[in-house]
Design an enzyme around this catalytic site. Sequence first.
Site, PDB file in Angstrom:
ATOM      1  N   ARG A  27       0.812  -1.220   0.000  1.00  0.00           N
ATOM      2  CA  ARG A  27       0.000   0.000   0.000  1.00  0.00           C
ATOM      3  C   ARG A  27       0.847   1.271   0.000  1.00  0.00           C
ATOM      4  O   ARG A  27       0.315   2.378  -0.113  1.00  0.00           O
ATOM      5  CB  ARG A  27      -0.920   0.019   1.223  1.00  0.00           C
ATOM      6  CG  ARG A  27      -1.911  -1.109   1.247  1.00  0.00           C
ATOM      7  CD  ARG A  27      -2.737  -1.053   2.494  1.00  0.00           C
ATOM      8  NE  ARG A  27      -3.672   0.051   2.475  1.00  0.00           N
ATOM      9  CZ  ARG A  27      -4.915  -0.011   2.020  1.00  0.00           C
ATOM     10  NH1 ARG A  27      -5.358  -1.132   1.532  1.00  0.00           N
ATOM     11  NH2 ARG A  27      -5.700   1.036   2.053  1.00  0.00           N
ATOM     12  N   ASN A 100      -4.240   7.303   7.151  1.00  0.00           N
ATOM     13  CA  ASN A 100      -4.222   6.912   5.738  1.00  0.00           C
ATOM     14  C   ASN A 100      -5.218   7.801   5.022  1.00  0.00           C
ATOM     15  O   ASN A 100      -6.386   7.832   5.405  1.00  0.00           O
ATOM     16  CB  ASN A 100      -4.638   5.431   5.648  1.00  0.00           C
ATOM     17  CG  ASN A 100      -5.033   5.018   4.247  1.00  0.00           C
ATOM     18  OD1 ASN A 100      -4.582   5.607   3.270  1.00  0.00           O
ATOM     19  ND2 ASN A 100      -5.883   4.010   4.143  1.00  0.00           N
ATOM     20  N   GLU A 479      -2.950  -2.613 -21.868  1.00  0.00           N
ATOM     21  CA  GLU A 479      -2.575  -3.275 -20.622  1.00  0.00           C
ATOM     22  C   GLU A 479      -1.110  -3.731 -20.673  1.00  0.00           C
ATOM     23  O   GLU A 479      -0.374  -3.602 -19.691  1.00  0.00           O
ATOM     24  CB  GLU A 479      -3.522  -4.462 -20.363  1.00  0.00           C
ATOM     25  CG  GLU A 479      -3.205  -5.295 -19.143  1.00  0.00           C
ATOM     26  CD  GLU A 479      -3.135  -4.529 -17.835  1.00  0.00           C
ATOM     27  OE1 GLU A 479      -3.504  -3.340 -17.787  1.00  0.00           O
ATOM     28  OE2 GLU A 479      -2.662  -5.113 -16.851  1.00  0.00           O
ATOM     29  N   LYS A 483       1.757  -2.504 -17.993  1.00  0.00           N
ATOM     30  CA  LYS A 483       2.522  -3.473 -17.200  1.00  0.00           C
ATOM     31  C   LYS A 483       4.012  -3.210 -17.347  1.00  0.00           C
ATOM     32  O   LYS A 483       4.754  -3.174 -16.383  1.00  0.00           O
ATOM     33  CB  LYS A 483       2.174  -4.872 -17.702  1.00  0.00           C
ATOM     34  CG  LYS A 483       1.811  -5.960 -16.804  1.00  0.00           C
ATOM     35  CD  LYS A 483       0.712  -5.885 -15.831  1.00  0.00           C
ATOM     36  CE  LYS A 483       0.277  -4.607 -15.250  1.00  0.00           C
ATOM     37  NZ  LYS A 483      -1.064  -4.525 -14.777  1.00  0.00           N
ATOM     38  N   GLU A 486       5.136   0.202 -15.623  1.00  0.00           N
ATOM     39  CA  GLU A 486       5.128   0.343 -14.170  1.00  0.00           C
ATOM     40  C   GLU A 486       6.198  -0.476 -13.482  1.00  0.00           C
ATOM     41  O   GLU A 486       6.667  -0.082 -12.415  1.00  0.00           O
ATOM     42  CB  GLU A 486       3.744   0.093 -13.567  1.00  0.00           C
ATOM     43  CG  GLU A 486       3.211  -1.301 -13.645  1.00  0.00           C
ATOM     44  CD  GLU A 486       1.814  -1.422 -12.993  1.00  0.00           C
ATOM     45  OE1 GLU A 486       1.064  -2.289 -13.428  1.00  0.00           O
ATOM     46  OE2 GLU A 486       1.496  -0.671 -12.065  1.00  0.00           O
TER      47      GLU A 486
HETATM   48  O1  M6R Z   1      -7.890  -1.567  -6.983  1.00  0.00           O
HETATM   49  P1  M6R Z   1      -8.188  -1.042  -8.349  1.00  0.00           P
HETATM   50  O2  M6R Z   1      -8.466  -2.108  -9.344  1.00  0.00           O
HETATM   51  O3  M6R Z   1      -9.309  -0.022  -8.334  1.00  0.00           O
HETATM   52  O4  M6R Z   1      -6.887  -0.270  -8.803  1.00  0.00           O
HETATM   53  C1  M6R Z   1      -6.871   0.479  -9.989  1.00  0.00           C
HETATM   54  C2  M6R Z   1      -5.460   0.837 -10.408  1.00  0.00           C
HETATM   55  O5  M6R Z   1      -4.851   1.643  -9.443  1.00  0.00           O
HETATM   56  C3  M6R Z   1      -4.590  -0.404 -10.639  1.00  0.00           C
HETATM   57  O6  M6R Z   1      -5.156  -1.247 -11.590  1.00  0.00           O
HETATM   58  C4  M6R Z   1      -3.182   0.011 -11.125  1.00  0.00           C
HETATM   59  O7  M6R Z   1      -3.257   0.584 -12.391  1.00  0.00           O
HETATM   60  C5  M6R Z   1      -2.238  -1.207 -11.118  1.00  0.00           C
HETATM   61  N1  M6R Z   1      -1.004  -0.862 -10.503  1.00  0.00           N
HETATM   62  C6  M6R Z   1      -1.901  -1.678 -12.487  1.00  0.00           C
HETATM   63  O8  M6R Z   1      -1.070  -2.786 -12.476  1.00  0.00           O
END
Ligand code: M6R
Length: 606
Positions: A27, A100, A479, A483, A486
């Site tokens: 997180r 948080n 996508e 990937k 990131e």
């Molecule tokens: O928990 P969520 O599916 O809502 O999160 C959305 C995005 O933050 C999440 O998919 C993010 O793009 C990932 N790091 C991608 O791998």
Amino acid sequence: MCGIVGYVGSRSAQEVLVRGLRRLEYRGYDSAGVAVAHNGAVAVTKAEGKLDRLVGRLEEAPLPGRAGIGHTRWATHGVPSDRNAHPHRDTTGDFVVVHNGIVENFRALRDELEASGVEFRSETDTEVLAHLVAAHYDGDLKEAVRHAIARASGAYALVAMTAREPGRIVAARMISPLVVGLGRGETFLASDIPAVLDYTRRFLIVEDGEIADVTRDGAAIETIDGDPVERSPITAEWDAAAVEKGGFDHFMLKEIHEQPEVIRRTLGARMQDEVALDGLSWVEGHPSEVARIWITACGTAYHAGLVGRVLFERLARIPAEVAYAHELRYGHPLIGERSLSLAISQSGETADTLAAARLARHHGARLLALTNVVGSSLAREADDVLYIWAGPEISVASTKAYIAMLVGQSLLALWLGRARGVLSASEERKLAAELSGLPAKAASILERLDGPRRVAEHLAGAGSIYFIGRGLDHATAMEGALKLKEISYIHAEAMPAGELKHGTLALVTEGTPVVAVVTQQEVHSKMLLGLQEVKARRATVIAVAYEDDEEIGLVADHVLRIPRTADPFSPILAAIPLQLLAYHVARHLGRDIDQPRNLAKSVTVE
Ligand code: M6R
């Protein structure tokens, strides 16, 4: 963002907190810290950087005590540093808080506190909460917290402790998630269930606007106005093993390998000869009332929505829109009462997605949540929930949840198509049979790991990589690019293949890597033509294509093969080699694969 953990009981608080933070590190990992109550005082240890730095400090100077709070941070206000790390204290040092989310009016509160003589030690918004709790304390921590949160606006969760009432922790949830774990003679607090799965599987979910008063004997929950709340505990389905790496080097690789089983689970009992949806009471009762589907999500979940839009239009003939949640919120969308809002979120806690879903509901849409987390904010707010059953996803880069989102939407599209009379029973059965075959096909892709590994070596030195595809393949390209970006930090850009020649082709020169997803038969010949144009610029083409596609071999330098399936479902398979490609590029470059820089798993701030 950020992970919170709390403990009161008879174990070493430091140990429980560190173990919980380890599970919550996804997180945020800009800094970590713990505060432990002992002998009438609260000791705080914190460190900038990954949790291991904090652990090093705690090994040198352990904190004795049986009650404490901990935090892992994703920086919003103030750079990552020891000073800005949580827990934060008031000026007496007796009160500590972790937090948080964001205190939106922190500037005004800080000015007010400074004018009254308070000296701040950090640049964070959180520190105002420590001073406010202390200022309002009159012998009862819960009342002090209640007064403090009445002053602070924003979306956050707060956990406070004081040396003056050891053995008591008070937490408040103002939107950001918070759960209480119930043990025997010990009680836990956490942002997320996996944090304390080693100790308990019984949880109370704290709802928005509620305060939890926690001692070793349990937790009393009440509303911010002081009305007691009766809440029954839930039992977590996940076990502790599900949040371990299980012999893989990274969570990401483990989660990629779990995908065949995840597809099987998501299909689960919903797939007999025909599709049966479980518990979608509103959707099941009113399939023909849906005039439009508004899909909203962020990041990878948004890419899943791009696929969903095509499936709903193609298989159920329902007009569908897909919008980034943060754009939809401020975009004045024309959402009407006969709209179904499909909010997709692995965590069910993404702040933008929640806000967009609320907006859609405000306009009269029914809300259907597609999420992985039982009891998440999104699940609790929705009229109906379709769970994807992917199991805990720890790697920041989402893989198995994406695949499960695609499977969930495929089921929904098939069901709607049939219920609305668009698909005949035999068409539905044929497509359902294709879906049932996907776990084995996904497993066969995972048996050919060499291809992505070898191609990754070529890509690791690239400055920019382009991802292209048409129709559903464009969604997969998006996508694939995300990937790669990131976790490898290589610039990548995805676009519809037909768009390349309208500008970006200027950047394609000898050796420029172009990753092409080529599964959609309707546009197969168009893709090949486009790739010829790319080859004419001496680009290096890496294609993802069906194993029986012979033509692709004539234009591509490398082909990552997937088993053939019905075109609407090819994104479920085509994503897998791209996940592996990103993984191996990042690995080759020595990146921090599970915890890429600047990111966090769930983005609970705007
Ligand atoms: O928990 P969520 O599916 O809502 O999160 C959305 C995005 O933050 C999440 O998919 C993010 O793009 C990932 N790091 C991608 O791998």
